[in-house]
Design a protein around this motif. Structure first.
Motif, PDB file in Angstrom:
ATOM      1  N   MET A   1      -5.527  -0.783  -6.549  1.00 14.42           N
ATOM      2  CA  MET A   1      -5.513  -0.057  -5.280  1.00 14.42           C
ATOM      3  C   MET A   1      -6.635   0.961  -5.307  1.00 14.42           C
ATOM      4  N   GLN A   2      -7.358   1.019  -4.219  1.00 17.84           N
ATOM      5  CA  GLN A   2      -8.453   1.974  -4.159  1.00 17.84           C
ATOM      6  C   GLN A   2      -7.934   3.381  -3.933  1.00 17.84           C
ATOM      7  N   GLU A   3      -8.747   4.347  -4.296  1.00 10.78           N
ATOM      8  CA  GLU A   3      -8.357   5.737  -4.083  1.00 10.78           C
ATOM      9  C   GLU A   3      -8.412   6.058  -2.603  1.00 10.78           C
ATOM     10  N   HIS A   4      -7.496   6.893  -2.167  1.00 13.14           N
ATOM     11  CA  HIS A   4      -7.442   7.302  -0.772  1.00 13.14           C
ATOM     12  C   HIS A   4      -7.688   8.798  -0.709  1.00 13.14           C
ATOM     13  N   SER A   5      -8.169   9.245   0.431  1.00 16.79           N
ATOM     14  CA  SER A   5      -8.405  10.682   0.561  1.00 16.79           C
ATOM     15  C   SER A   5      -7.090  11.422   0.377  1.00 16.79           C
ATOM     16  N   ILE A   6      -7.159  12.564  -0.230  1.00 11.54           N
ATOM     17  CA  ILE A   6      -5.970  13.353  -0.516  1.00 11.54           C
ATOM     18  C   ILE A   6      -5.372  13.855   0.797  1.00 11.54           C
ATOM     19  N   VAL A   7      -4.098  13.567   0.974  1.00 13.67           N
ATOM     20  CA  VAL A   7      -3.385  13.925   2.194  1.00 13.67           C
ATOM     21  C   VAL A   7      -2.665  15.248   1.954  1.00 13.67           C
ATOM     22  N   LYS A   8      -2.844  16.164   2.870  1.00 12.95           N
ATOM     23  CA  LYS A   8      -2.144  17.442   2.768  1.00 12.95           C
ATOM     24  C   LYS A   8      -0.982  17.411   3.748  1.00 12.95           C
ATOM     25  N   ILE A  23      -3.630  11.809  -7.183  1.00 10.90           N
ATOM     26  CA  ILE A  23      -3.987  10.432  -6.825  1.00 10.90           C
ATOM     27  C   ILE A  23      -2.728   9.604  -6.575  1.00 10.90           C
ATOM     28  N   GLU A  24      -1.748   9.728  -7.469  1.00 12.42           N
ATOM     29  CA  GLU A  24      -0.497   8.986  -7.285  1.00 12.42           C
ATOM     30  C   GLU A  24       0.194   9.385  -5.986  1.00 12.42           C
ATOM     31  N   ALA A  25       0.250  10.684  -5.727  1.00  7.81           N
ATOM     32  CA  ALA A  25       0.895  11.182  -4.514  1.00  7.81           C
ATOM     33  C   ALA A  25       0.172  10.669  -3.279  1.00  7.81           C
ATOM     34  N   ALA A  26      -1.148  10.690  -3.289  1.00  4.28           N
ATOM     35  CA  ALA A  26      -1.923  10.208  -2.149  1.00  4.28           C
ATOM     36  C   ALA A  26      -1.683   8.719  -1.919  1.00  4.28           C
ATOM     37  N   GLN A  27      -1.622   7.953  -3.001  1.00  5.96           N
ATOM     38  CA  GLN A  27      -1.378   6.519  -2.873  1.00  5.96           C
ATOM     39  C   GLN A  27       0.011   6.247  -2.308  1.00  5.96           C
ATOM     40  N   LEU A  28       1.009   6.985  -2.766  1.00  4.46           N
ATOM     41  CA  LEU A  28       2.363   6.794  -2.256  1.00  4.46           C
ATOM     42  C   LEU A  28       2.479   7.167  -0.780  1.00  4.46           C
ATOM     43  N   VAL A  29       1.848   8.257  -0.384  1.00  6.09           N
ATOM     44  CA  VAL A  29       1.862   8.658   1.029  1.00  6.09           C
ATOM     45  C   VAL A  29       1.157   7.598   1.866  1.00  6.09           C
ATOM     46  N   TYR A  30       0.029   7.101   1.383  1.00 11.04           N
ATOM     47  CA  TYR A  30      -0.700   6.056   2.093  1.00 11.04           C
ATOM     48  C   TYR A  30       0.176   4.818   2.260  1.00 11.04           C
ATOM     49  N   MET A  31       0.841   4.412   1.189  1.00 13.38           N
ATOM     50  CA  MET A  31       1.703   3.236   1.249  1.00 13.38           C
ATOM     51  C   MET A  31       2.844   3.453   2.240  1.00 13.38           C
ATOM     52  N   LYS A  32       3.438   4.630   2.225  1.00  8.87           N
ATOM     53  CA  LYS A  32       4.534   4.929   3.147  1.00  8.87           C
ATOM     54  C   LYS A  32       4.063   4.823   4.593  1.00  8.87           C
ATOM     55  N   GLU A  33       2.878   5.331   4.869  1.00  2.79           N
ATOM     56  CA  GLU A  33       2.358   5.329   6.229  1.00  2.79           C
ATOM     57  C   GLU A  33       1.949   3.934   6.697  1.00  2.79           C
ATOM     58  N   HIS A  34       1.648   3.037   5.774  1.00  4.58           N
ATOM     59  CA  HIS A  34       1.149   1.721   6.157  1.00  4.58           C
ATOM     60  C   HIS A  34       2.133   0.581   5.911  1.00  4.58           C
ATOM     61  N   VAL A  35       3.251   0.850   5.301  1.00  5.24           N
ATOM     62  CA  VAL A  35       4.196  -0.224   4.999  1.00  5.24           C
ATOM     63  C   VAL A  35       4.764  -0.836   6.280  1.00  5.24           C
ATOM     64  N   THR A  36       4.913  -0.043   7.336  1.00  7.83           N
ATOM     65  CA  THR A  36       5.470  -0.574   8.579  1.00  7.83           C
ATOM     66  C   THR A  36       4.511  -1.521   9.284  1.00  7.83           C
ATOM     67  N   GLU A  37       3.273  -1.589   8.830  1.00  6.66           N
ATOM     68  CA  GLU A  37       2.321  -2.528   9.402  1.00  6.66           C
ATOM     69  C   GLU A  37       2.601  -3.952   8.928  1.00  6.66           C
ATOM     70  N   GLN A  38       3.372  -4.089   7.907  1.00  7.44           N
ATOM     71  CA  GLN A  38       3.659  -5.393   7.347  1.00  7.44           C
ATOM     72  C   GLN A  38       4.742  -6.100   8.165  1.00  7.44           C
TER      73      GLN A  38
END
Length: 65
Positions: A1-8, A23-38
């Motif tokens: 998984m590529q790095e994502h910009s840090i979400v505040k 990095i882990e927190a940013a990836q998890l937030v990114y996944m949470k925000e995009h999982v509904t696209e599936q």
């Protein structure tokens, strides 16, 4: 998984508080925000809501088993 910009945000801060790295927190937030696209996830959620509604109907004697 590529790095994502840090979400505040609250989710990000909560994950940091639980011991995740930035990095882990940013990836998890990114996944949470995009999982509904599936599509599969949306279908599972729709079916779950239908079953919850049927369960409510039965529990409140609106329909019989």
């Amino acid at each position: 998984m590529q790095e994502h910009s840090i979400v505040k945000g609250a989710d990000f801060q909560n994950l940091l508080g639980l011991g995740f790295s930035e990095i882990e927190a940013a990836q998890l937030v990114y996944m949470k925000e995009h999982v509904t696209e599936q599509v599969e996830y949306r279908e599972i959620m729709q079916e779950s809501r239908r079953l919850d509604f049927i369960r409510w109907l039965i529990e409140h004697d609106r329909i019989k088993k």
